[in-house]
Design a protein around this motif. Structure first.
Motif, mmCIF file in Angstrom:
data_model
loop_
_atom_site.group_PDB
_atom_site.id
_atom_site.type_symbol
_atom_site.label_atom_id
_atom_site.label_comp_id
_atom_site.label_asym_id
_atom_site.label_seq_id
_atom_site.Cartn_x
_atom_site.Cartn_y
_atom_site.Cartn_z
ATOM 1 N N LEU A 1 10.349 -18.658 33.375
ATOM 2 C CA LEU A 1 9.422 -18.038 32.303
ATOM 3 C C LEU A 1 9.776 -16.346 32.797
ATOM 4 O O LEU A 1 9.704 -15.536 31.957
ATOM 5 C CB LEU A 1 7.933 -18.208 32.413
ATOM 6 C CG LEU A 1 7.823 -19.634 31.909
ATOM 7 C CD1 LEU A 1 6.066 -19.898 32.085
ATOM 8 C CD2 LEU A 1 8.116 -19.815 30.498
ATOM 9 N N SER A 2 9.531 -16.194 34.240
ATOM 10 C CA SER A 2 9.711 -14.832 34.694
ATOM 11 C C SER A 2 11.289 -14.182 34.291
ATOM 12 O O SER A 2 11.506 -13.056 34.034
ATOM 13 C CB SER A 2 9.713 -14.739 35.919
ATOM 14 O OG SER A 2 10.314 -15.764 36.736
ATOM 15 N N GLN A 3 12.334 -14.961 33.910
ATOM 16 C CA GLN A 3 13.578 -14.507 33.326
ATOM 17 C C GLN A 3 13.297 -14.232 32.118
ATOM 18 O O GLN A 3 14.385 -13.282 31.464
ATOM 19 C CB GLN A 3 14.703 -15.625 33.479
ATOM 20 C CG GLN A 3 15.173 -15.889 34.714
ATOM 21 C CD GLN A 3 16.191 -16.937 34.851
ATOM 22 O OE1 GLN A 3 16.804 -17.268 33.763
ATOM 23 N NE2 GLN A 3 16.640 -17.272 35.984
ATOM 24 N N LEU A 4 12.367 -14.755 31.201
ATOM 25 C CA LEU A 4 12.252 -14.268 29.847
ATOM 26 C C LEU A 4 11.792 -12.729 29.599
ATOM 27 O O LEU A 4 11.923 -12.333 28.551
ATOM 28 C CB LEU A 4 11.397 -15.133 28.830
ATOM 29 C CG LEU A 4 11.888 -16.547 28.860
ATOM 30 C CD1 LEU A 4 11.023 -17.452 28.071
ATOM 31 C CD2 LEU A 4 13.248 -16.439 28.255
ATOM 32 N N LEU B 1 5.231 -11.080 33.936
ATOM 33 C CA LEU B 1 4.926 -10.100 34.749
ATOM 34 C C LEU B 1 5.619 -9.910 36.174
ATOM 35 O O LEU B 1 6.279 -8.997 36.594
ATOM 36 C CB LEU B 1 3.509 -9.987 35.151
ATOM 37 C CG LEU B 1 2.448 -9.668 34.058
ATOM 38 C CD1 LEU B 1 1.132 -9.674 34.654
ATOM 39 C CD2 LEU B 1 2.692 -8.181 33.751
ATOM 40 N N ASP B 2 6.006 -11.136 36.718
ATOM 41 C CA ASP B 2 6.594 -11.390 37.992
ATOM 42 C C ASP B 2 8.137 -10.943 37.708
ATOM 43 O O ASP B 2 8.568 -10.643 38.724
ATOM 44 C CB ASP B 2 6.598 -13.001 38.273
ATOM 45 C CG ASP B 2 6.665 -13.052 39.623
ATOM 46 O OD1 ASP B 2 5.979 -12.217 40.332
ATOM 47 O OD2 ASP B 2 7.501 -14.046 40.141
ATOM 48 N N GLY B 3 8.443 -10.986 36.424
ATOM 49 C CA GLY B 3 9.887 -10.921 36.207
ATOM 50 C C GLY B 3 10.455 -9.362 36.055
ATOM 51 O O GLY B 3 11.489 -9.054 35.935
ATOM 52 N N ILE B 4 9.247 -8.454 35.961
ATOM 53 C CA ILE B 4 9.620 -7.165 35.512
ATOM 54 C C ILE B 4 9.746 -6.499 37.051
ATOM 55 O O ILE B 4 8.993 -6.505 38.019
ATOM 56 C CB ILE B 4 8.372 -6.673 35.170
ATOM 57 C CG1 ILE B 4 7.970 -6.798 33.565
ATOM 58 C CG2 ILE B 4 8.513 -5.065 35.039
ATOM 59 C CD1 ILE B 4 6.779 -6.573 33.181
ATOM 60 N N PRO B 5 11.087 -5.963 37.009
ATOM 61 C CA PRO B 5 11.222 -5.403 38.322
ATOM 62 C C PRO B 5 10.401 -4.172 38.784
ATOM 63 O O PRO B 5 9.932 -3.159 38.136
ATOM 64 C CB PRO B 5 12.714 -4.797 37.969
ATOM 65 C CG PRO B 5 13.270 -5.310 36.974
ATOM 66 C CD PRO B 5 11.948 -5.529 36.140
ATOM 67 N N GLN B 6 10.158 -4.077 39.996
ATOM 68 C CA GLN B 6 9.244 -3.194 40.620
ATOM 69 C C GLN B 6 9.743 -1.849 40.321
ATOM 70 O O GLN B 6 8.912 -0.651 40.053
ATOM 71 C CB GLN B 6 9.173 -3.276 42.271
ATOM 72 C CG GLN B 6 8.197 -2.480 42.861
ATOM 73 C CD GLN B 6 6.577 -2.651 42.377
ATOM 74 O OE1 GLN B 6 6.289 -3.674 41.882
ATOM 75 N NE2 GLN B 6 6.039 -1.454 42.378
#
Lengths: 278, 307
Positions: free
Chosen positions: A272-275, B193-198
């Motif tokens: 999911l975080s890759q989406l 949210l976790d996938g957004i780069p800092q």
């Protein structure tokens, strides 16, 4: 510095407390269901005390004995329906999604839109023509009448296309240089997209396992019905049966989905975080 | 390790160009489209014929079934459409913001407890909706209901008969929907949210953006694919919702049919009782389809015009 650290800790603690409170509300009916599978009718209606007087498996045994409904056969039938449907839907959607994600050809955009329009017109909405068509095919009261329509998943196409789009193109090019044909590319990139595929399989399995509407209409033999249909008819037909029996059925029904979730949760989170982005 | 994939515009364009050269593996499309035609297109087209026939005599009667559905004396259809839309809007505007808030909280929570919290939030989605429906009957019931006795009575609220009062049935169904899907949607937003780069946040901060601006111009646009997926999932759910309402309200749809939903109406019209009418039930389906398509199209338009 200290005050900033304290603020951070306070934030952490408050967030955790709020979340735990929400979790308590969210899991309450589930815990209630589980404890209620040990309660007599009088105990059930009172709700409190929350814990049953004794943890006696009598209602589970009654349910599994097949005296009221052929629960064991129905459980197996539900499992077969959900498993075959999930495998079919995932494999078919994976193949098509690979083509949609990596190739442009004449009408590719149109085909994609047609495929995902299944989301807009789900089988439940066109149930009557589907019912007459299934009858004409001679599939009425056959579990494949529920399995096969369920393998056509617009959500699967939408989701897996997004996943496969995220595979770097260089990888495919390297494979091509090494002599892989276009058909061999999908197996080659599969390890990369496996978390996404398992995530989709989980979502589909949850929905298929709880399938209620299609089996209600397309199946007839009690042994072939899904547990949702069976429990609903048990619940509305005869309240003498006791709520505990229903709750025991519900508790047993919860097991496969929880297990599946626990097995693939790691993949679920990473997919999911890759989406995000793009 | 998670490596967020960030593809810039030009790179995406290059990718698209590169993909055009090779001959696509067309055979991969075959299984999906075979079953697609067999179990979706055929019934969809055959249904047009069905919807224009009298269900008893089989005679061709043109649009008479449609007229029957749409005639204002047959209020069930309008009620079901209203109820379903009400449910859809009610769940969308509550679940997505609530899930957003929970996801933001989840990022701040103790990391050791995060796994447990995520599991617990997800549990309602794993519950059989039919059992949930049956449980909610007792939860919402007027005299014995837990909601009245434990949560509302301490605040001096009168006993609300959620499932008998036509005004309260829809909110009750929405509560059921919120309970079922909020945790599920939270998982999506949290992971997003976790996938957004800092680096994105840092860049915005050095540019002098405040918190709200960061949320509005960094977080939300980057989460668009996920929010869209979640929203489409909820649309799909609203229009196939059957189990919960069926378990709680039966085929009648509750007092004054105020809990009657589209799929329940189709079921009742076609299969319930002796006078099941396939023609009329199919006509309902075909009236719903353009409404659904228009709703989603409008929704997508609104989403894309935001930026």
């Amino acid at each position: 510095m200290i005050s900033r650290q304290m603020r951070h800790q306070l934030k952490q603690m408050l967030s955790t407390l709020i979340l735990l409170a929400v979790c308590a509300i969210f899991t309450f009916p589930v815990l209630w269901m589980i404890t209620a599978s040990f309660k007599s009718n009088q105990e059930f209606i009172r709700v409190f005390p929350f814990m049953p007087e004794k943890f006696d498996l009598v209602y589970f045994r009654q349910l599994l004995s097949g005296r009221w409904i052929p629960f064991v056969q129905q459980y197996i039938s539900t499992f077969l329906i959900a498993t075959f449907q999930t495998i079919g839907a995932t494999v078919f959607a994976l193949g098509a999604a690979f083509v949609f994600a990596r190739y442009r050809f004449r009408f590719s955009r149109l085909l994609y839109l047609l495929a995902i329009s299944v989301i807009l017109i789900p089988h439940q909405v066109i149930i009557v023509p589907l019912f007459t068509w299934i009858n004409r095919l001679g599939l009425y009261d056959n579990i494949f009448a529920v399995i096969l329509p369920g393998t056509v998943s617009g959500i699967g196409i939408l989701f897996l296309t997004e996943i496969i789009r995220r595979v770097p193109n260089d990888l495919l090019d390297i494979a091509r240089v090494e002599g892989a044909s276009e058909y061999q590319l999908l197996p080659i990139i599969y390890p990369l997209i496996r978390p996404g595929v398992l995530t989709y399989a989980l979502i589909h399995f949850i929905l298929a396992w709880h399938e209620h509407f299609l089996p209600l209409i397309l199946l007839d033999t009690p042994e072939k019905l899904t547990v949702s249909v069976a429990l609903n008819s048990l619940g509305s037909a005869n309240l003498r049966v006791g709520y505990a029996l229903l709750m025991a059925g519900g508790t047993l029904t919860l097991i496969p989905t929880i297990l599946f979730y626990l097995v693939v949760r790691r993949h679920f989170d990473s997919t999911l975080s890759q989406l995000t982005s793009v | 390790m998670r490596t967020p994939v960030v593809v810039t515009e030009t790179k995406a364009a290059q990718t698209a160009m590169k993909t055009t050269r090779k001959r696509p593996p067309y055979l991969f499309l075959v299984p999906f489209f075979l079953f697609y035609c067999l179990f979706w297109v055929v019934p969809l087209i055959a249904g047009l014929n069905l919807s224009m026939r009298d269900s008893v005599s089989g005679e061709f009667i043109g649009l008479a079934n449609y007229a029957r559905v749409l005639s204002l004396s047959n209020t069930s259809f309008w009620r079901a459409l209203y109820n379903t839309s009400y449910y859809l809007v009610g769940t969308l505007i509550t679940i997505i913001p609530a899930a957003f808030a929970l996801a933001l909280l989840l990022r701040n929570a103790y990391s050791r407890l995060q796994g447990l919290i995520r599991f617990l939030l997800f549990v309602p989605a794993l519950m059989p909706p039919i059992v949930m429906g049956l449980l909610f009957v007792y939860l919402f019931s007027g005299r014995y209901g837990l909601l009245n006795n434990v949560l509302l009575a301490p605040f001096g609220s009168p006993n609300l008969d959620w499932l008998k009062d036509p005004k309260l049935i829809k909110p009750a169904l929405i509560i059921l929907g919120i309970w079922r899907w909020t945790g599920f949607v939270t998982m999506f937003i949290w992971a997003g949210l976790d996938g957004i780069p800092q680096a994105y946040y840092d860049a915005a901060r050095t540019e002098g953006a405040n918190r709200f601006q960061i949320f509005r111009y960094v977080t939300v646009p980057l989460l668009r694919p996920i929010l869209l997926f979640a929203a489409l999932f909820l649309v799909f759910d609203a229009f196939v919702l059957f189990s919960g309402a069926h378990a709680i309200l039966g085929t009648g749809g509750g007092a004054l049919e105020s809990g009657l939903l589209i799929v329940n109406l189709i079921y009742r019209t076609a299969f319930y009782g002796a006078g099941g009418n396939f023609g009329v039930a199919t006509a309902i389906s075909y009236i719903i389809v353009p409404i659904l398509v228009a709703a989603v199209w409008l929704f997508l338009r609104l989403k894309s015009s935001e930026d």
